[in-house]
Motif scaffolding. Structure first.
Motif, PDB file in Angstrom:
ATOM      1  N   ASP A 149       3.606  28.747 -41.619  1.00 15.04           N
ATOM      2  CA  ASP A 149       3.694  27.394 -42.144  1.00 15.04           C
ATOM      3  C   ASP A 149       2.422  26.604 -41.830  1.00 15.04           C
ATOM      4  OD1 ASP A 149       4.925  25.290 -43.462  1.00 15.04           O
ATOM      5  OD2 ASP A 149       5.842  24.500 -41.658  1.00 15.04           O
ATOM      6  N   THR A 150       1.315  27.314 -41.622  1.00 13.31           N
ATOM      7  CA  THR A 150       0.109  26.638 -41.135  1.00 13.31           C
ATOM      8  C   THR A 150      -0.899  26.359 -42.237  1.00 13.31           C
ATOM      9  OG1 THR A 150      -0.784  28.816 -40.553  1.00 13.31           O
ATOM     10  CG2 THR A 150       0.379  27.593 -38.832  1.00 13.31           C
ATOM     11  N   SER A 151      -1.512  27.358 -42.788  1.00  8.94           N
ATOM     12  CA  SER A 151      -2.602  27.143 -43.738  1.00  8.94           C
ATOM     13  C   SER A 151      -2.270  27.783 -45.081  1.00  8.94           C
ATOM     14  CB  SER A 151      -3.902  27.745 -43.193  1.00  8.94           C
ATOM     15  OG  SER A 151      -3.737  29.136 -42.971  1.00  8.94           O
ATOM     16  N   PRO A 152      -2.813  27.235 -46.183  1.00 10.39           N
ATOM     17  CA  PRO A 152      -2.578  27.817 -47.507  1.00 10.39           C
ATOM     18  C   PRO A 152      -3.136  29.233 -47.610  1.00 10.39           C
ATOM     19  CG  PRO A 152      -3.443  25.581 -47.682  1.00 10.39           C
ATOM     20  CD  PRO A 152      -3.579  25.989 -46.241  1.00 10.39           C
ATOM     21  N   GLN A 153      -2.466  30.052 -48.390  1.00 12.33           N
ATOM     22  CA  GLN A 153      -2.889  31.423 -48.626  1.00 12.33           C
ATOM     23  C   GLN A 153      -2.871  31.689 -50.126  1.00 12.33           C
ATOM     24  OE1 GLN A 153      -0.995  34.313 -45.730  1.00 12.33           O
ATOM     25  NE2 GLN A 153       0.343  32.575 -45.388  1.00 12.33           N
ATOM     26  N   ASN A 154      -3.825  32.455 -50.595  1.00 11.49           N
ATOM     27  CA  ASN A 154      -3.901  32.790 -52.008  1.00 11.49           C
ATOM     28  C   ASN A 154      -3.241  34.136 -52.255  1.00 11.49           C
ATOM     29  OD1 ASN A 154      -5.360  30.462 -52.781  1.00 11.49           O
ATOM     30  ND2 ASN A 154      -7.271  31.390 -52.069  1.00 11.49           N
ATOM     31  N   PHE A 155      -2.205  34.114 -53.071  1.00 12.77           N
ATOM     32  CA  PHE A 155      -1.498  35.322 -53.475  1.00 12.77           C
ATOM     33  C   PHE A 155      -1.633  35.451 -54.986  1.00 12.77           C
ATOM     34  CE2 PHE A 155       1.782  35.211 -49.760  1.00 12.77           C
ATOM     35  CZ  PHE A 155       0.749  35.427 -48.867  1.00 12.77           C
ATOM     36  N   GLY A 156      -2.661  36.151 -55.437  1.00  9.05           N
ATOM     37  CA  GLY A 156      -2.856  36.299 -56.868  1.00  9.05           C
ATOM     38  C   GLY A 156      -3.096  34.951 -57.534  1.00  9.05           C
ATOM     39  N   PHE A 157      -2.275  34.642 -58.539  1.00 10.12           N
ATOM     40  CA  PHE A 157      -2.407  33.375 -59.258  1.00 10.12           C
ATOM     41  C   PHE A 157      -1.989  32.193 -58.392  1.00 10.12           C
ATOM     42  CE2 PHE A 157      -0.421  30.083 -61.895  1.00 10.12           C
ATOM     43  CZ  PHE A 157      -1.449  29.784 -62.775  1.00 10.12           C
ATOM     44  N   TYR A 158      -1.198  32.431 -57.358  1.00 13.22           N
ATOM     45  CA  TYR A 158      -0.556  31.344 -56.608  1.00 13.22           C
ATOM     46  C   TYR A 158      -1.274  31.030 -55.304  1.00 13.22           C
ATOM     47  CZ  TYR A 158       3.190  32.462 -59.839  1.00 13.22           C
ATOM     48  OH  TYR A 158       3.913  32.706 -60.973  1.00 13.22           O
ATOM     49  N   THR A 159      -1.162  29.764 -54.908  1.00 14.10           N
ATOM     50  CA  THR A 159      -1.586  29.313 -53.589  1.00 14.10           C
ATOM     51  C   THR A 159      -0.336  28.904 -52.819  1.00 14.10           C
ATOM     52  OG1 THR A 159      -3.732  28.520 -54.384  1.00 14.10           O
ATOM     53  CG2 THR A 159      -2.941  27.634 -52.295  1.00 14.10           C
ATOM     54  N   VAL A 160      -0.015  29.648 -51.790  1.00 14.95           N
ATOM     55  CA  VAL A 160       1.174  29.372 -50.982  1.00 14.95           C
ATOM     56  C   VAL A 160       0.818  28.297 -49.966  1.00 14.95           C
ATOM     57  CG1 VAL A 160       2.867  30.336 -49.395  1.00 14.95           C
ATOM     58  CG2 VAL A 160       2.037  31.709 -51.315  1.00 14.95           C
ATOM     59  N   ASN A 161       1.384  27.111 -50.137  1.00 21.31           N
ATOM     60  CA  ASN A 161       1.103  25.998 -49.241  1.00 21.31           C
ATOM     61  C   ASN A 161       1.843  26.120 -47.919  1.00 21.31           C
ATOM     62  OD1 ASN A 161      -0.455  24.747 -51.294  1.00 21.31           O
ATOM     63  ND2 ASN A 161       1.414  23.924 -52.213  1.00 21.31           N
ATOM     64  N   ARG A 162       3.088  26.556 -47.989  1.00 21.61           N
ATOM     65  CA  ARG A 162       3.912  26.704 -46.799  1.00 21.61           C
ATOM     66  C   ARG A 162       4.847  27.887 -46.986  1.00 21.61           C
ATOM     67  NH1 ARG A 162       7.147  21.426 -46.670  1.00 21.61           N
ATOM     68  NH2 ARG A 162       6.908  21.648 -48.937  1.00 21.61           N
ATOM     69  N   SER A 163       5.229  28.499 -45.895  1.00 24.34           N
ATOM     70  CA  SER A 163       6.203  29.581 -45.949  1.00 24.34           C
ATOM     71  C   SER A 163       6.975  29.615 -44.645  1.00 24.34           C
ATOM     72  CB  SER A 163       5.525  30.932 -46.207  1.00 24.34           C
ATOM     73  OG  SER A 163       4.590  31.219 -45.176  1.00 24.34           O
ATOM     74  N   ALA A 164       8.219  30.042 -44.719  1.00 25.94           N
ATOM     75  CA  ALA A 164       9.054  30.083 -43.515  1.00 25.94           C
ATOM     76  C   ALA A 164      10.295  30.909 -43.804  1.00 25.94           C
ATOM     77  CB  ALA A 164       9.443  28.668 -43.073  1.00 25.94           C
ATOM     78  N   SER A 165      10.872  31.451 -42.760  1.00 21.95           N
ATOM     79  CA  SER A 165      12.144  32.166 -42.867  1.00 21.95           C
ATOM     80  C   SER A 165      13.270  31.232 -42.450  1.00 21.95           C
ATOM     81  CB  SER A 165      12.135  33.416 -41.988  1.00 21.95           C
ATOM     82  OG  SER A 165      11.903  33.069 -40.636  1.00 21.95           O
ATOM     83  N   ASP A 166      14.424  31.442 -43.010  1.00 24.05           N
ATOM     84  CA  ASP A 166      15.586  30.609 -42.712  1.00 24.05           C
ATOM     85  C   ASP A 166      16.608  31.428 -41.933  1.00 24.05           C
ATOM     86  OD1 ASP A 166      18.216  29.173 -43.139  1.00 24.05           O
ATOM     87  OD2 ASP A 166      16.894  27.828 -44.259  1.00 24.05           O
ATOM     88  N   ARG A 167      17.164  30.843 -40.896  1.00 24.11           N
ATOM     89  CA  ARG A 167      18.130  31.589 -40.077  1.00 24.11           C
ATOM     90  C   ARG A 167      19.411  31.902 -40.850  1.00 24.11           C
ATOM     91  NH1 ARG A 167      18.275  26.279 -38.317  1.00 24.11           N
ATOM     92  NH2 ARG A 167      20.321  25.254 -38.429  1.00 24.11           N
ATOM     93  N   ARG A 168      19.660  31.168 -41.916  1.00 22.25           N
ATOM     94  CA  ARG A 168      20.820  31.446 -42.757  1.00 22.25           C
ATOM     95  C   ARG A 168      20.560  32.598 -43.716  1.00 22.25           C
ATOM     96  NH1 ARG A 168      21.024  25.255 -44.608  1.00 22.25           N
ATOM     97  NH2 ARG A 168      18.783  25.758 -44.588  1.00 22.25           N
TER      98      ARG A 168
END
Length: 228
Positions: A149-168
């Motif tokens: 959830d720290t820095s943007p990452q480029n995945f192909g066409f997309y820029t992932v701004n945030r990511s995280a797993s959910d305990r649910r």
């Protein structure tokens, strides 16, 4: 209306249809972006009306001046050449080398309708988004083990701004988000992105207006709203 003007209008409509088709497909690649643009576009008539009212004086003056100059040019030209040409021919005398454009006229309307129909079908089935995600799926798969959830990452066409797993359950990647301050309510952030095996209750980026839509396999699109 002269033949030259009709041909110009037909080509203009054809170009607009092609541009709209491309725009729909391009905007649909990013989750949530097409909806945002359509919502903003709903305000365009109001904005244009205000601009027109604000500049009505200048507009009338410019149009009046343009018409006066055009009529003066036509008058001088007709006197110089001693001929009375129809108004359409005065302004729309196409060169012979452009006759190929006239021969293509029967294909303009069918090709424009086909492009619009195919683009609407593609957007409705989310085909462009599925293809764009499929090209970047390998990078998303590698990021499942260590969502950040720290820095943007480029995945192909997309820029992932945030990511995280959910305990649910589920790993979520935000590729498009926007924040609204709210006039009569508290502000909120709307997040759009992709999720791997999401749960049905909510996401790490908000549980309000939470929606998931299956992309293919274990991958889903998601939308979530988080108040602040």
């Amino acid at each position: 209306m002269g033949a030259g003007v009709r041909l110009f209008v037909q080509y203009l409509c054809w170009a607009v249809a092609i541009a709209i088709s491309y725009g729909l497909v391009h905007l649909s690649l990013l989750p949530g972006r097409l909806g945002n643009v359509l919502w903003i576009s709903a305000w365009v008539p109001i904005i244009l009306l205000n601009i027109a009212l604000a500049w009505i004086g200048w507009t009338v003056a410019i149009l009046a001046g343009t018409v006066f100059i055009a009529l003066a040019i036509v008058k001088v030209r007709s006197r110089l050449f001693q001929q009375r040409l129809p108004l359409s021919k005065r302004f729309c005398r196409w060169p012979k080398r452009l006759s190929v454009l006239a021969r293509c006229r029967p294909w303009l309307t069918p090709s424009a309708l086909i492009c619009l129909s195919l683009s609407l079908l593609a957007v409705g089935t989310r085909l462009p988004r599925r293809l764009a995600f499929a090209l970047a799926e390998e990078q998303f798969q590698r990021a499942l083990a260590t969502p950040s959830d720290t820095s943007p990452q480029n995945f192909g066409f997309y820029t992932v701004n945030r990511s995280a797993s959910d305990r649910r359950g589920g790993v979520y990647f935000v590729v498009n988000d926007h924040t609204s301050a709210g006039l009569w309510s508290e502000g909120y952030t709307v997040s759009h992105g992709y999720a791997y095996r999401p749960n049905a209750s909510g996401s790490p980026f908000g549980d309000e207006s939470y929606q998931v839509l299956r992309l293919y396999g274990d991958w889903y699109e998601f939308t979530a709203t988080d108040s602040f």
